[in-house]
Write a protein that holds these residues in place. Structure first.
Motif, PDB file in Angstrom:
ATOM      1  N   ALA A 152       0.727  -1.259  -0.005  1.00 50.62           N
ATOM      2  CA  ALA A 152      -0.166  -0.030  -0.084  1.00 50.62           C
ATOM      3  C   ALA A 152       0.758   1.139   0.045  1.00 50.62           C
ATOM      4  CB  ALA A 152      -0.965   0.103   1.058  1.00 50.62           C
ATOM      5  N   ASP A 153       2.046   1.252   0.658  1.00 54.25           N
ATOM      6  CA  ASP A 153       2.743   2.404   0.846  1.00 54.25           C
ATOM      7  C   ASP A 153       3.934   2.540  -0.316  1.00 54.25           C
ATOM      8  OD1 ASP A 153       4.879   0.595   1.472  1.00 54.25           O
ATOM      9  OD2 ASP A 153       5.107   1.313   3.481  1.00 54.25           O
ATOM     10  N   GLY A 154       3.728   1.383  -1.323  1.00 52.52           N
ATOM     11  CA  GLY A 154       4.751   1.643  -2.426  1.00 52.52           C
ATOM     12  C   GLY A 154       6.101   1.475  -2.333  1.00 52.52           C
ATOM     13  N   ASP A 155       6.549   1.104  -1.097  1.00 52.76           N
ATOM     14  CA  ASP A 155       8.147   0.772  -0.582  1.00 52.76           C
ATOM     15  C   ASP A 155       8.655  -0.394  -1.311  1.00 52.76           C
ATOM     16  OD1 ASP A 155       7.098  -1.274   1.029  1.00 52.76           O
ATOM     17  OD2 ASP A 155       8.041  -0.455   2.696  1.00 52.76           O
ATOM     18  N   GLY A 156       8.080  -1.249  -1.921  1.00 58.41           N
ATOM     19  CA  GLY A 156       8.388  -2.561  -2.699  1.00 58.41           C
ATOM     20  C   GLY A 156       8.542  -3.706  -1.766  1.00 58.41           C
ATOM     21  N   ARG A 157       7.923  -3.573  -0.433  1.00 58.55           N
ATOM     22  CA  ARG A 157       7.965  -4.513   0.369  1.00 58.55           C
ATOM     23  C   ARG A 157       6.562  -4.824   1.124  1.00 58.55           C
ATOM     24  NH1 ARG A 157      12.407  -4.869   3.823  1.00 58.55           N
ATOM     25  NH2 ARG A 157      10.947  -4.101   5.698  1.00 58.55           N
ATOM     26  N   VAL A 158       6.287  -6.107   1.574  1.00 56.25           N
ATOM     27  CA  VAL A 158       5.067  -6.748   2.232  1.00 56.25           C
ATOM     28  C   VAL A 158       5.485  -7.300   3.541  1.00 56.25           C
ATOM     29  CG1 VAL A 158       3.093  -8.186   2.154  1.00 56.25           C
ATOM     30  CG2 VAL A 158       3.902  -7.071  -0.118  1.00 56.25           C
ATOM     31  N   ASP A 159       4.953  -6.446   4.560  1.00 57.39           N
ATOM     32  CA  ASP A 159       5.376  -7.369   5.621  1.00 57.39           C
ATOM     33  C   ASP A 159       4.482  -8.367   6.232  1.00 57.39           C
ATOM     34  OD1 ASP A 159       3.341  -6.537   7.591  1.00 57.39           O
ATOM     35  OD2 ASP A 159       4.202  -4.488   7.920  1.00 57.39           O
ATOM     36  N   ARG A 160       5.376  -9.159   7.165  1.00 59.08           N
ATOM     37  CA  ARG A 160       4.567 -10.421   7.510  1.00 59.08           C
ATOM     38  C   ARG A 160       3.425 -10.488   8.329  1.00 59.08           C
ATOM     39  NH1 ARG A 160       4.717 -14.202  11.883  1.00 59.08           N
ATOM     40  NH2 ARG A 160       6.027 -16.184  11.281  1.00 59.08           N
ATOM     41  N   ASP A 161       3.049  -9.304   9.108  1.00 60.80           N
ATOM     42  CA  ASP A 161       1.663  -9.166   9.788  1.00 60.80           C
ATOM     43  C   ASP A 161       0.730  -8.743   8.498  1.00 60.80           C
ATOM     44  OD1 ASP A 161       2.748  -9.536  12.147  1.00 60.80           O
ATOM     45  OD2 ASP A 161       3.155  -7.486  12.689  1.00 60.80           O
ATOM     46  N   ALA A 162       0.930  -7.814   7.716  1.00 62.42           N
ATOM     47  CA  ALA A 162      -0.162  -7.438   6.941  1.00 62.42           C
ATOM     48  C   ALA A 162      -0.431  -8.514   5.878  1.00 62.42           C
ATOM     49  CB  ALA A 162       0.673  -6.327   5.815  1.00 62.42           C
ATOM     50  N   TYR A 163       0.693  -9.561   5.331  1.00 65.06           N
ATOM     51  CA  TYR A 163       0.533 -10.784   4.520  1.00 65.06           C
ATOM     52  C   TYR A 163      -0.551 -11.613   5.258  1.00 65.06           C
ATOM     53  CZ  TYR A 163       1.606 -15.047   2.493  1.00 65.06           C
ATOM     54  OH  TYR A 163       1.339 -16.389   1.913  1.00 65.06           O
ATOM     55  N   LEU A 164      -0.348 -11.917   6.698  1.00 62.40           N
ATOM     56  CA  LEU A 164      -1.178 -12.927   7.249  1.00 62.40           C
ATOM     57  C   LEU A 164      -2.531 -12.310   7.753  1.00 62.40           C
ATOM     58  CD1 LEU A 164       1.701 -14.151   9.774  1.00 62.40           C
ATOM     59  CD2 LEU A 164       0.714 -15.429   7.710  1.00 62.40           C
ATOM     60  N   ALA A 165      -2.772 -11.044   7.654  1.00 64.34           N
ATOM     61  CA  ALA A 165      -3.775 -10.214   7.992  1.00 64.34           C
ATOM     62  C   ALA A 165      -4.681 -10.388   7.009  1.00 64.34           C
ATOM     63  CB  ALA A 165      -3.726  -8.982   8.535  1.00 64.34           C
ATOM     64  N   SER A 166      -4.179 -10.507   5.659  1.00 61.36           N
ATOM     65  CA  SER A 166      -4.840 -10.216   4.560  1.00 61.36           C
ATOM     66  C   SER A 166      -5.460 -11.939   4.020  1.00 61.36           C
ATOM     67  CB  SER A 166      -4.122  -9.711   3.263  1.00 61.36           C
ATOM     68  OG  SER A 166      -4.831  -9.844   2.114  1.00 61.36           O
ATOM     69  N   ILE A 167      -4.609 -12.632   4.542  1.00 63.86           N
ATOM     70  CA  ILE A 167      -5.214 -14.218   4.409  1.00 63.86           C
ATOM     71  C   ILE A 167      -6.150 -14.512   5.223  1.00 63.86           C
ATOM     72  CG2 ILE A 167      -4.660 -16.486   4.458  1.00 63.86           C
ATOM     73  CD1 ILE A 167      -1.528 -15.770   3.657  1.00 63.86           C
ATOM     74  N   ARG A 168      -6.237 -14.107   6.604  1.00 63.90           N
ATOM     75  CA  ARG A 168      -7.220 -14.361   7.590  1.00 63.90           C
ATOM     76  C   ARG A 168      -8.375 -13.326   6.926  1.00 63.90           C
ATOM     77  NH1 ARG A 168      -9.778 -12.082  11.906  1.00 63.90           N
ATOM     78  NH2 ARG A 168      -9.782 -13.372  13.814  1.00 63.90           N
ATOM     79  N   ALA A 169      -8.330 -12.212   6.774  1.00 65.71           N
ATOM     80  CA  ALA A 169      -9.438 -11.675   6.153  1.00 65.71           C
ATOM     81  C   ALA A 169     -10.245 -12.065   5.000  1.00 65.71           C
ATOM     82  CB  ALA A 169      -9.064 -10.180   5.838  1.00 65.71           C
ATOM     83  N   TYR A 170      -9.457 -12.822   4.201  1.00 65.92           N
ATOM     84  CA  TYR A 170     -10.138 -13.322   3.077  1.00 65.92           C
ATOM     85  C   TYR A 170     -10.752 -14.758   3.273  1.00 65.92           C
ATOM     86  CZ  TYR A 170     -10.080 -15.356  -1.794  1.00 65.92           C
ATOM     87  OH  TYR A 170     -10.627 -15.869  -3.091  1.00 65.92           O
ATOM     88  N   ILE A 171     -10.167 -15.577   4.243  1.00 64.21           N
ATOM     89  CA  ILE A 171     -11.026 -16.929   4.595  1.00 64.21           C
ATOM     90  C   ILE A 171     -12.142 -16.527   5.480  1.00 64.21           C
ATOM     91  CG2 ILE A 171      -9.131 -18.324   3.988  1.00 64.21           C
ATOM     92  CD1 ILE A 171      -9.816 -18.437   7.661  1.00 64.21           C
ATOM     93  N   VAL A 172     -12.207 -15.463   6.015  1.00 63.47           N
ATOM     94  CA  VAL A 172     -13.346 -15.106   7.249  1.00 63.47           C
ATOM     95  C   VAL A 172     -14.591 -14.240   6.180  1.00 63.47           C
ATOM     96  CG1 VAL A 172     -12.153 -15.394   9.337  1.00 63.47           C
ATOM     97  CG2 VAL A 172     -12.427 -13.005   8.251  1.00 63.47           C
TER      98      VAL A 172
END
Length: 171
Positions: free
Chosen positions: A140-160
């Protein structure tokens, strides 16, 4: 859960189930599930004695044991759908998925660059183009990186059944 969220969660779970069903036979076997780790290890070039590989295998086996509640070595979609949810993600899946994330985090900084992210998602049976779109959705911030917490939160959001730009891009 609203009807819309339940419908979204079921649709997401169908897609995740298909991704884990590596041979497409409509059943996830122990081999299907654990082969995700094998593919990630192979993609990263890590060795079996690497502590991150040991951790990923340990967490993967724990997750499989939790999902295969009747211990028959297979998981149908109905079994998976009945099992998975926020609580199971928080207490089981988060650790298995986090261990896979850690395997590809080459510099161990808690974030993946585009190449690492694509390596991970491709090892998990997502097409590379979808992985690139998912990376863009999470960076989202365009820094070329995805942090672990955002990654896991996104998967959690998807399956719920919550909004997950990464989930929508991956599938």
């Amino acid at each position: 859960m609203t009807a819309a969220a339940a419908t979204a969660a079921t649709a997401a779970r169908v897609r995740v189930f298909a991704m884990m069903d590596s041979d497409g036979d409509q059943v996830i076997t122990r081999h299907d599930y654990l082969s995700r780790i094998d593919r990630t290890v192979l993609a990263t070039g890590r060795t079996e004695d690497d502590p991150l590989v040991v951790a990923a295998r340990t967490e993967g086996i724990k997750a499989w044991s939790a999902m295969d509640a009747n211990n028959d070595g297979k998981l149908t979609f109905d079994e998976y759908n009945a099992w998975v949810g926020a609580d199971k993600f928080d207490n089981v899946c988060r650790f298995a998925l986090g261990a896979l994330f850690d395997l590809v985090d080459a510099d161990r900084d808690g974030a993946l660059d585009r190449a690492e992210f694509t390596t991970l998602r491709t090892a998990l049976n997502n097409p590379p183009d979808n992985a690139a779109a998912a990376f863009d959705a999470l960076d989202a911030d365009g820094d070329g990186r995805v942090d672990r917490d955002a990654y896991l939160a996104s998967i959690r959001a998807y399956i719920v059944g919550d909004s997950s730009p990464m989930g929508e891009a991956l599938y």
